[in-house]
Write an enzyme that holds these catalytic residues in place. Structure first.
Site, PDB file in Angstrom:
ATOM      1  N   CYS A  55       0.730  -1.103   0.146  1.00 27.98           N
ATOM      2  CA  CYS A  55       0.033  -0.130  -0.028  1.00 27.98           C
ATOM      3  C   CYS A  55       0.713   1.182   0.035  1.00 27.98           C
ATOM      4  O   CYS A  55       0.392   2.424  -0.270  1.00 27.98           O
ATOM      5  CB  CYS A  55      -1.149   0.085   1.413  1.00 27.98           C
ATOM      6  SG  CYS A  55      -2.084  -1.495   1.284  1.00 27.98           S
TER       7      CYS A  55
ATOM      8  N   HIS B 166      -2.948   6.809   2.150  1.00 26.17           N
ATOM      9  CA  HIS B 166      -3.545   5.545   1.500  1.00 26.17           C
ATOM     10  C   HIS B 166      -4.781   5.354   1.988  1.00 26.17           C
ATOM     11  O   HIS B 166      -5.532   5.479   2.937  1.00 26.17           O
ATOM     12  CB  HIS B 166      -2.656   4.432   2.357  1.00 26.17           C
ATOM     13  CG  HIS B 166      -3.318   2.921   1.937  1.00 26.17           C
ATOM     14  ND1 HIS B 166      -3.759   2.703   0.660  1.00 26.17           N
ATOM     15  CD2 HIS B 166      -3.562   1.989   2.688  1.00 26.17           C
ATOM     16  CE1 HIS B 166      -4.151   1.332   0.686  1.00 26.17           C
ATOM     17  NE2 HIS B 166      -4.147   1.273   1.876  1.00 26.17           N
TER      18      HIS B 166
ATOM     19  N   ASN C 116     -10.207  -0.084  -1.195  1.00 30.92           N
ATOM     20  CA  ASN C 116      -8.722   0.003  -0.897  1.00 30.92           C
ATOM     21  C   ASN C 116      -8.034  -0.640  -2.293  1.00 30.92           C
ATOM     22  O   ASN C 116      -8.392  -1.860  -2.520  1.00 30.92           O
ATOM     23  CB  ASN C 116      -8.509  -0.844   0.377  1.00 30.92           C
ATOM     24  CG  ASN C 116      -6.965  -0.941   0.656  1.00 30.92           C
ATOM     25  OD1 ASN C 116      -6.203  -0.819  -0.339  1.00 30.92           O
ATOM     26  ND2 ASN C 116      -6.673  -1.307   1.944  1.00 30.92           N
TER      27      ASN C 116
END
Length: 314
Positions: A112, A240, A270
């Site tokens: 990520c 993020h 995500n």
């Protein structure tokens, strides 16, 4: 050279949208449960589009927005944790699609935080004189790693890509990409894992939540300090896109009261290494940020790795 700057951004998401109601037909969940826990409303899922397809689409848009041609690019970096092919790497495949001639091309996998890692390495290469114009891409097909019977993970992730065209600045110009703050906590690396030849993602949700909401804000503040800016002076904050509650908790702790905070997780889920450039590109495209605005990018997650830097908006 005095550093580098982001010239333009681009992003791409597959056309198929998966809603919370769609997921309720697959697992024991519902729209209220998902929104209350992670804040996600929809996510995009690739069908028939490869990781290279996603990355190439985003890169083409960044090039188009920059007014530059592929022939000017001499470095291609792709941040991803979902590449299937070992060789050629995703960056080389994207370069071939775009018609980039003889570039340095490599993939980077810090999950990520990948885009901020990739952006830092491109900036370092330009500062060292090893490159002048770089395509930095975050791209993921997270749907390849999902167990669609596991409601704790299948509601979270989506597919997409974001890209930045980065170029050298002449001596004396104010750097458009600030010093990176990066690192990891490898002893906690099993908190988010993607394992096996037929990969499946799993995570310790509560552990990740506690780590992100307590440890990331001080690190993000360090990135601001290294760039010589107070968090209150930021015009944008693009963390993020892990979870809406995590984003809001970090923003509150950091004190970015007057900044536009990216909350693309609501519509995109995500998307791991794609989440920061995807969200950043959307803010710029919608006109929510202006050229020259200081924006803090900060990725964190699997590894547990993190990286962030203050950039000037293209």
């Amino acid at each position: 050279m005095s550093g580098s700057r982001i010239v333009a951004l681009g992003h791409y998401q597959p056309p198929r949208v998966l809603t919370n109601d769609d997921l309720a037909k697959l697992v024991d969940t519902d729209d209220e449960w998902i929104r209350s826990r992670v804040g996600i409303r929809t996510r995009h899922i690739a069908e028939g589009e490869t990781l290279v397809d996603l990355a190439t689409e985003a890169a083409q848009k960044a090039l188009a927005n920059s007014g530059r041609s592929a022939s000017e690019v001499d470095l291609v970096v792709v941040a991803t944790c979902t590449a299937i092919e070992r060789s050629p790497n995703t960056a080389a495949a994207v370069a071939a699609r775009l018609g980039v001639g003889s570039p340095a091309a490599y993939d980077i996998n810090t999950v990520c935080s990948g885009f901020s890692y990739a952006l830092a390495t491109a900036d370092h290469a330009i500062r060292a004189g090893a490159a002048r114009t770089a395509l930095v891409i975050g791209a993921e097909r997270m749907s390849d790693t999902i167990d669609w019977t596991d409601r704790s993970t299948c509601v979270i992730f989506g597919d997409g890509a974001g890209a930045a065209l980065v170029e050298a600045q002449e001596e004396g110009a104010e750097p458009g990409i600030g010093p990176v703050v990066w690192g990891s906590e490898p002893e906690k690396g099993d908190a988010v894992v993607i394992t096996g030849w037929d990969p499946v993602i799993s995570q310790q949700g509560q552990s990740v939540f506690r780590w992100a909401t307590t440890q990331i804000a001080p690190l993000a503040r360090q990135a601001c300090e290294r760039a010589g800016i107070d968090p209150s002076e930021l015009k944008g904050f693009v963390p993020h896109q892990a979870n809406l509650r995590i984003i809001d908790a970090i923003a509150n702790r950091l004190g970015v009261t007057d900044a536009v905070v990216a909350r693309d997780v609501v519509d995109s889920g995500n998307t791991s290494a794609a989440s920061v450039p995807l969200a950043f590109s959307k803010l710029v495209e919608r006109g929510e940020l202006n050229p020259g605005d200081p924006v803090l990018l900060f990725g964190f997650g699997g590894g547990l790795a993190y990286a962030g830097q203050v950039v000037r908006c293209p």
